[in-house]
Design an enzyme around this catalytic site. Structure first.
Site, PDB file in Angstrom:
ATOM      1  CG  HIS A 147     115.143  45.046  -8.749  1.00  0.00           C
ATOM      2  ND1 HIS A 147     114.460  46.055  -8.157  1.00  0.00           N
ATOM      3  CD2 HIS A 147     116.445  45.181  -8.324  1.00  0.00           C
ATOM      4  CE1 HIS A 147     115.278  46.778  -7.401  1.00  0.00           C
ATOM      5  NE2 HIS A 147     116.493  46.271  -7.496  1.00  0.00           N
ATOM      6  CG  HIS A 183     107.437  46.491  -2.626  1.00  0.00           C
ATOM      7  ND1 HIS A 183     108.350  46.503  -1.608  1.00  0.00           N
ATOM      8  CD2 HIS A 183     107.985  47.182  -3.649  1.00  0.00           C
ATOM      9  CE1 HIS A 183     109.400  47.184  -2.002  1.00  0.00           C
ATOM     10  NE2 HIS A 183     109.222  47.603  -3.227  1.00  0.00           N
ATOM     11  CG  ASP A 200     108.150  49.074 -11.155  1.00  0.00           C
ATOM     12  OD1 ASP A 200     108.724  50.075 -11.565  1.00  0.00           O
ATOM     13  OD2 ASP A 200     108.678  48.203 -10.460  1.00  0.00           O
TER      14      ASP A 200
HETATM   15  N1  ACO Z   1     100.520  38.677  -8.424  1.00  0.00           N
HETATM   16  C1  ACO Z   1      99.911  37.588  -7.872  1.00  0.00           C
HETATM   17  N2  ACO Z   1     100.326  36.978  -6.748  1.00  0.00           N
HETATM   18  C2  ACO Z   1     101.421  37.475  -6.154  1.00  0.00           C
HETATM   19  C3  ACO Z   1     102.100  38.615  -6.649  1.00  0.00           C
HETATM   20  C4  ACO Z   1     101.601  39.211  -7.830  1.00  0.00           C
HETATM   21  N3  ACO Z   1     102.212  40.281  -8.341  1.00  0.00           N
HETATM   22  N4  ACO Z   1     103.158  38.890  -5.847  1.00  0.00           N
HETATM   23  C5  ACO Z   1     103.140  37.976  -4.865  1.00  0.00           C
HETATM   24  N5  ACO Z   1     102.092  37.120  -5.055  1.00  0.00           N
HETATM   25  C6  ACO Z   1     101.706  36.024  -4.195  1.00  0.00           C
HETATM   26  C7  ACO Z   1     102.625  34.817  -4.391  1.00  0.00           C
HETATM   27  O1  ACO Z   1     102.111  33.952  -5.380  1.00  0.00           O
HETATM   28  C8  ACO Z   1     102.609  34.216  -3.005  1.00  0.00           C
HETATM   29  O2  ACO Z   1     101.378  33.517  -2.870  1.00  0.00           O
HETATM   30  P1  ACO Z   1     101.259  32.181  -1.951  1.00  0.00           P
HETATM   31  O3  ACO Z   1     101.751  32.589  -0.583  1.00  0.00           O
HETATM   32  O4  ACO Z   1      99.804  31.871  -2.004  1.00  0.00           O
HETATM   33  O5  ACO Z   1     102.156  31.186  -2.606  1.00  0.00           O
HETATM   34  C9  ACO Z   1     102.567  35.423  -2.070  1.00  0.00           C
HETATM   35  O6  ACO Z   1     101.928  36.457  -2.832  1.00  0.00           O
HETATM   36  C10 ACO Z   1     103.929  35.900  -1.604  1.00  0.00           C
HETATM   37  O7  ACO Z   1     104.751  36.047  -2.752  1.00  0.00           O
HETATM   38  P2  ACO Z   1     106.333  36.078  -2.693  1.00  0.00           P
HETATM   39  O8  ACO Z   1     106.895  35.780  -4.043  1.00  0.00           O
HETATM   40  O9  ACO Z   1     106.819  35.238  -1.549  1.00  0.00           O
HETATM   41  O10 ACO Z   1     106.593  37.577  -2.304  1.00  0.00           O
HETATM   42  P3  ACO Z   1     107.987  38.317  -2.406  1.00  0.00           P
HETATM   43  O11 ACO Z   1     108.039  39.287  -1.303  1.00  0.00           O
HETATM   44  O12 ACO Z   1     109.118  37.365  -2.532  1.00  0.00           O
HETATM   45  O13 ACO Z   1     107.892  39.053  -3.829  1.00  0.00           O
HETATM   46  C11 ACO Z   1     107.716  40.625  -5.520  1.00  0.00           C
HETATM   47  C12 ACO Z   1     107.840  40.395  -4.012  1.00  0.00           C
HETATM   48  C13 ACO Z   1     108.917  39.979  -6.255  1.00  0.00           C
HETATM   49  C14 ACO Z   1     107.756  42.129  -5.805  1.00  0.00           C
HETATM   50  C15 ACO Z   1     106.375  39.999  -6.019  1.00  0.00           C
HETATM   51  O14 ACO Z   1     105.279  40.617  -5.372  1.00  0.00           O
HETATM   52  C16 ACO Z   1     106.218  40.081  -7.540  1.00  0.00           C
HETATM   53  O15 ACO Z   1     106.721  39.208  -8.238  1.00  0.00           O
HETATM   54  N6  ACO Z   1     105.518  41.143  -8.060  1.00  0.00           N
HETATM   55  C17 ACO Z   1     105.378  41.336  -9.472  1.00  0.00           C
HETATM   56  C18 ACO Z   1     106.645  41.939 -10.005  1.00  0.00           C
HETATM   57  C19 ACO Z   1     106.795  43.397  -9.626  1.00  0.00           C
HETATM   58  O16 ACO Z   1     105.843  44.179  -9.717  1.00  0.00           O
HETATM   59  N7  ACO Z   1     108.017  43.773  -9.213  1.00  0.00           N
HETATM   60  C20 ACO Z   1     108.328  45.147  -8.858  1.00  0.00           C
HETATM   61  C21 ACO Z   1     108.762  45.217  -7.446  1.00  0.00           C
HETATM   62  S1  ACO Z   1     109.008  46.898  -6.991  1.00  0.00           S
HETATM   63  C22 ACO Z   1     110.507  47.325  -7.613  1.00  0.00           C
HETATM   64  O17 ACO Z   1     111.400  46.568  -7.860  1.00  0.00           O
HETATM   65  C23 ACO Z   1     110.663  48.777  -7.865  1.00  0.00           C
END
Ligand code: ACO
Length: 428
Positions: free
Chosen positions: A268, A307, A363
């Site tokens: 987050h 996201h 971010d």
């Molecule tokens: N890099 C690579 N793969 C990713 C990423 C990423 N950053 N984010 C999601 N995926 C993939 C997952 O591996 C998953 O793949 P699969 O379906 O083949 O298993 C799919 O995309 C869905 O991922 P989830 O974890 O279910 O997506 P969720 O909506 O729960 O997560 C999150 C959202 C936490 C932001 C995620 O994209 C992430 O971890 N991003 C990196 C961290 C980040 O940048 N956070 C900032 C968020 S914005 C904020 O808080 C202001």
């Protein structure tokens, strides 16, 4: 004739139920009438991490994640970022309308006059170890503030609520700056309220007795835009925490401390710090393809990408990318920006990122800007928490005044043992 309801047939019993639809939603408690036997608890919906459950109705922030739309109280974020300020947006979030000149002056003066913190709080901040994470200091200091202002527990009194909002928004930058000065072993700079919200914060962090000290207006404006972009983002994890903790009718300091703790997490508020670590680890433009391959194999995530809500470009990321160039004009360029730009270019063409709808989020660029402004990385989540407090507090007010809200208390599906007898220790 179409009806605004959903007909559900329970194939276990053959019974059909009609459930009303309102705002494209059904109410989860309406499912409770679906039972096999009259003594059953009734059906629930299962939604870990609330991916498709609305826990409130809200008129504060609108997001359309597919169309890259973000609006505060109806105003597009792009227009606010260009024409407004963080404090004006904070007013908009809290009161629902943009202020007139007189209202803005009163609001600004109330907040700026509350930038001073109690000397006992200064002692608390100074008692942390030299290497304490400033987010830990912020969380603890805000929690401690509930003991300084016990009247804040009167959450039903609108006058008291308003005063606590001035205090929280006023004091957060001071706590952040003091936490930073403890960290670097320098004496504190007390607020200079004539410098404006972000100008004063930069001054408190940076001033070293220079007789002609000035904060570069480009930098205070860049920080102000970053604050404005981070002020609210509807029901994200920390806001949901603010609402859940606030639903107990605890004072707003305790609820803001809890929301700040949620924001501390690397998925987050810790994400921009993680982006910077990632870009540093990649080290050079030539190393990007190999890094992207590792991400695709699932070895790690590309930080700053993806996201929960945006399935296309995060609109804040486009604005922030422009701010980055304004900052670099003052601070000089940053080699990490070259890596970031190339990484973004490669990822946006790659099937994995396209098919997973992964785009840069806010971010991805904010960390590079903050680093160029010489903020240490552990200050990044703090610089997110300060403006997000405006959103938390507006959502808290909305929750308190919403007659549909009660203490937050999710249900569970119990998967543990049925009743079993206690086993004495010598028999285990
Ligand atoms: N890099 C690579 N793969 C990713 C990423 C990423 N950053 N984010 C999601 N995926 C993939 C997952 O591996 C998953 O793949 P699969 O379906 O083949 O298993 C799919 O995309 C869905 O991922 P989830 O974890 O279910 O997506 P969720 O909506 O729960 O997560 C999150 C959202 C936490 C932001 C995620 O994209 C992430 O971890 N991003 C990196 C961290 C980040 O940048 N956070 C900032 C968020 S914005 C904020 O808080 C202001």
């Amino acid at each position: 004739m179409s009806k605004n309801s959903l007909s559900i047939t329970d194939n276990r019993t053959g019974s059909t139920y009609e459930v009303p639809i309102e705002d494209d939603c059904i109410r989860a408690p309406d499912l409770r009438k679906i039972k096999i036997n009259p003594e059953d608890f009734g059906m629930m919906s299962y939604d870990p991490a609330f991916v498709n459950t609305a826990a409130c109705s809200s008129s504060i922030t609108y997001i359309d994640g597919e169309k890259s739309i973000l609006r505060y109280r109806g105003y597009p974020i792009e227009e606010l970022a260009e024409k407004s300020t963080f404090l004006e947006c904070a007013y908009l979030l809290i009161y629902g309308e943009l202020p007139n000149q007189q209202q803005l002056e009163h609001w600004t003066s109330r907040i700026m006059r509350h930038t001073f913190i109690h000397e006992n709080l200064v002692q608390i901040i100074e008692s942390f170890r030299y290497d304490a994470h400033p987010m830990g200091i912020l969380i603890s200091s805000v929690a401690a503030m509930s003991t300084f202002h016990p009247e804040a527990r009167e959450v039903g009194d609108p006058k008291i609520r308003e005063k606590e909002i001035w205090r929280i928004l006023g004091k957060l930058p001071t706590i952040a700056a003091f936490a930073y000065r403890v960290r670097i072993g320098r004496p504190h700079n007390y607020p200079d309220i004539s410098r404006g919200y972000t100008g004063n914060m930069l001054y408190m962090m940076d001033y070293m007795n220079e007789h002609d000290y000035e904060v570069a207006p480009e930098l205070s404006r860049a920080l102000d835009v970053l604050f404005l972009l981070h002020a609210d983002h509807e029901q994200n994890c920390s806001t949901a925490t603010m609402r859940a903790v606030g639903s107990t009718r605890v004072d707003p300091y305790s609820a803001v401390a809890a929301a700040s703790a949620a924001l501390f997490g690397p998925l987050h508020g810790g994400a921009n710090e993680a982006v910077l670590r990632m870009l540093t680890e990649i080290g050079s433009v030539s190393a990007i393809p190999a890094y992207v391959e590792r991400v695709k194999k699932g070895e790690m995530r590309l930080m700053g990408f993806g996201h929960r809500v945006y399935t296309s470009y995060d609109p804040r990321a486009s604005i922030i990318k422009k701010v980055a160039y304004d900052v670099f004009k003052v601070t000089g360029s940053n080699e990490l920006i070259d890596i970031a730009l190339e990484l973004e270019r490669i990822a946006l063409q790659d099937d994995y990122f396209i098919s997973h709808k992964l785009y840069p989020n806010v971010d991805f660029y904010s960390g590079i800007i903050l680093q160029a402004m010489r903020f240490p990385t552990d200050m990044f989540p703090v610089l997110f928490a300060i403006p997000r407090a405006a959103g938390w507090l507006s959502q808290w007010l909305e929750m308190l005044d919403d007659p549909a809200q009660k203490i937050a208390r999710p249900r569970q599906i119990y998967t543990g043992y049925d009743e079993r007898p206690y086993v004495p220790i010598e028999q285990r």
